[in-house]
Structures are given as C-alpha cells and as structure tokens.
Design a protein around this motif. Sequence first.
Motif, short mmCIF file in Angstrom:
data_model
loop_
_atom_site.label_atom_id
_atom_site.label_comp_id
_atom_site.label_asym_id
_atom_site.label_seq_id
_atom_site.Cartn_x
_atom_site.Cartn_y
_atom_site.Cartn_z
N HIS A 126 0.82 -1.21 0.00
CA HIS A 126 0.00 0.00 0.00
C HIS A 126 0.86 1.27 0.00
CE1 HIS A 126 -3.46 -2.54 0.67
NE2 HIS A 126 -2.83 -3.08 1.69
N GLY A 127 2.08 1.16 -0.49
CA GLY A 127 2.97 2.32 -0.54
C GLY A 127 3.71 2.58 0.76
N THR A 128 3.66 1.64 1.69
CA THR A 128 4.31 1.84 3.00
C THR A 128 5.79 2.16 2.87
OG1 THR A 128 2.73 0.43 4.13
CG2 THR A 128 4.85 0.75 5.21
N ASN A 129 6.52 1.44 2.03
CA ASN A 129 7.95 1.70 1.90
C ASN A 129 8.22 3.08 1.32
OD1 ASN A 129 9.77 -0.63 2.79
ND2 ASN A 129 8.09 -1.67 1.74
N TYR A 130 7.39 3.53 0.38
CA TYR A 130 7.53 4.90 -0.12
C TYR A 130 7.28 5.88 1.03
CZ TYR A 130 6.52 9.35 -2.27
OH TYR A 130 6.52 10.69 -2.57
N CYS A 131 6.21 5.67 1.77
CA CYS A 131 5.87 6.58 2.87
C CYS A 131 6.93 6.59 3.97
CB CYS A 131 4.49 6.25 3.43
SG CYS A 131 3.15 6.58 2.25
N ASN A 132 7.57 5.45 4.22
CA ASN A 132 8.68 5.43 5.19
C ASN A 132 9.70 6.51 4.86
OD1 ASN A 132 7.70 3.13 6.49
ND2 ASN A 132 9.10 1.74 5.43
N LEU A 133 9.98 6.65 3.59
CA LEU A 133 11.00 7.61 3.12
C LEU A 133 10.42 9.01 3.01
CD1 LEU A 133 12.44 5.29 0.34
CD2 LEU A 133 13.45 5.72 2.59
N TYR A 134 9.28 9.13 2.33
CA TYR A 134 8.69 10.45 2.11
C TYR A 134 8.34 11.13 3.43
CZ TYR A 134 5.76 14.26 0.69
OH TYR A 134 5.24 15.53 0.55
N ASN A 135 7.79 10.38 4.39
CA ASN A 135 7.43 10.98 5.67
C ASN A 135 8.64 11.60 6.36
OD1 ASN A 135 4.70 10.37 5.45
ND2 ASN A 135 4.86 8.48 6.62
N LEU A 136 9.80 10.96 6.25
CA LEU A 136 11.02 11.54 6.83
C LEU A 136 11.40 12.84 6.13
CD1 LEU A 136 13.34 8.46 7.41
CD2 LEU A 136 12.25 9.91 9.15
N MET A 137 11.31 12.84 4.82
CA MET A 137 11.65 14.06 4.05
C MET A 137 10.68 15.19 4.39
SD MET A 137 14.38 13.54 2.24
CE MET A 137 14.40 14.70 0.90
N GLU A 138 9.39 14.88 4.40
CA GLU A 138 8.40 15.92 4.68
C GLU A 138 8.47 16.36 6.15
OE1 GLU A 138 3.79 16.63 3.64
OE2 GLU A 138 4.20 14.90 4.95
N GLY A 139 8.57 15.41 7.06
CA GLY A 139 8.62 15.73 8.49
C GLY A 139 9.80 16.60 8.86
N SER A 140 10.91 16.39 8.17
CA SER A 140 12.11 17.17 8.45
C SER A 140 12.12 18.51 7.71
CB SER A 140 13.36 16.36 8.06
OG SER A 140 13.36 16.12 6.67
N GLY A 141 11.09 18.77 6.92
CA GLY A 141 10.99 20.04 6.19
C GLY A 141 11.78 20.05 4.89
N LEU A 142 12.38 18.94 4.51
CA LEU A 142 13.23 18.93 3.31
C LEU A 142 12.44 19.00 2.01
CD1 LEU A 142 15.93 16.38 4.51
CD2 LEU A 142 16.21 18.85 4.17
N THR A 143 11.15 18.67 2.03
CA THR A 143 10.35 18.80 0.80
C THR A 143 10.15 20.27 0.44
OG1 THR A 143 8.28 18.66 2.06
CG2 THR A 143 9.13 16.60 1.10
N GLU A 144 10.43 21.16 1.38
CA GLU A 144 10.32 22.60 1.14
C GLU A 144 11.68 23.23 0.83
OE1 GLU A 144 7.27 23.99 0.97
OE2 GLU A 144 6.56 21.94 1.37
N ALA A 145 12.72 22.43 0.82
CA ALA A 145 14.07 22.95 0.58
C ALA A 145 14.21 23.48 -0.85
CB ALA A 145 15.11 21.87 0.84
N ARG A 146 15.07 24.45 -1.01
CA ARG A 146 15.37 25.01 -2.33
C ARG A 146 15.78 23.89 -3.29
NH1 ARG A 146 19.51 27.64 -0.77
NH2 ARG A 146 21.10 26.31 -1.68
N GLY A 147 15.23 23.88 -4.48
CA GLY A 147 15.61 22.92 -5.51
C GLY A 147 15.11 21.50 -5.30
N TYR A 148 14.18 21.30 -4.36
CA TYR A 148 13.68 19.95 -4.08
C TYR A 148 13.07 19.32 -5.33
CZ TYR A 148 10.52 16.30 -2.40
OH TYR A 148 9.86 15.11 -2.22
#
Length: 168
Positions: A126-148
């Motif tokens: 159900h996309g769990t492995n993707y979410c394991n990674l994406y949640n870390l990126m989003e939770g840490s604010g990196l999805t808002e980083a310049r050039g993401y």
Amino acid sequence: MSRMGSARWLLPLLLLVGASERSGAGPLHAQCRVEWYLGIPCQAVYESLVSQIKKWRTMTDCAMGGQKCLYKLQSASVHFIAAKHTTPFERYVDDINLRLVSYGFFTGCHVSAMSVSETWYAVRDHGTNYCNLYNLMEGSGLTEARGYREVTSDFLCTQRSSANCTIY
C-alpha cells in the motif's frame, strides 16, 4: 501423486501466478527506491534526517493514526544513514538506507533512498515503503528545501501511485 510429481508442477504454477499478479511490473518484493535532489548542502540534509528519525522513535506521533513513529537509527555519517521503521500495529519492520552525495561544488545534495520490507513474503505494501521515506523528508521540512525534486515511479516503488502517507 508422489511428492516429487507435485513439486514438478508447483514451481511453474507459482511462477505463473506470480507473473499474472505482477503484470503491472515493478519490484517483486515490497520495497521502494527514490532519488531526491536538494539545493542545500548534504550536511544540512543529514542533520535534518537524523534529527527526524530520532524525533519519531516512540509511538507518540502515531497515537492519532498514521505511521510517523517507531523509526530507529542504526548508523549515521554525513554520507550514509541506516535506520529501521516498524509499523505501529502489525509490527512489520522495514530497512531504510539513505546515501547522500554532494554536487554543484557542495551546494546541493543528491539523496538515494531505499526502504525494503524485512518480511520475506511481502509483495504489496500500500505504498508503505515509499511513505517510510517520504514521511522523513516531509517531516524534516526537506520537501520545502530550495531545488527539491523527487524521482521515482511505481516500477521503483511498490504501489507508489496509490500511497497515502497520512495513513502509511
């Protein structure tokens, strides 16, 4: 029918069933590979990710649902982070590896991320492995980083297109 006779037709049958189930292509085991490009130095990416993994180590952030909890840091250096994520209810464990490589005279960071289910028979997740990674990126604010920028697909990530990371 003898045991040998049954074994002779069992493997082709399993391969046929597996092929028909997997006709959508993609990994044969529940896993995800993502490439991220960020316009910030790897040191900042490293610090953000390690901090987020440590922040989400307990069950606290999953009390209201979701899976933004039960991460465990295994090892970390500015170039490589290894962690585990345990699903809060079924207690399945996924191995997470993140490789960080600088580019653009150390002004940018390329993150190669991989999450793989430890459960040997897991095919769909159900996309769990993707979410394991994406949640870390989003939770840490990196999805808002310049050039993401994110590069992945259903071929690289089990059920990526149907992933709902507020649940998983």
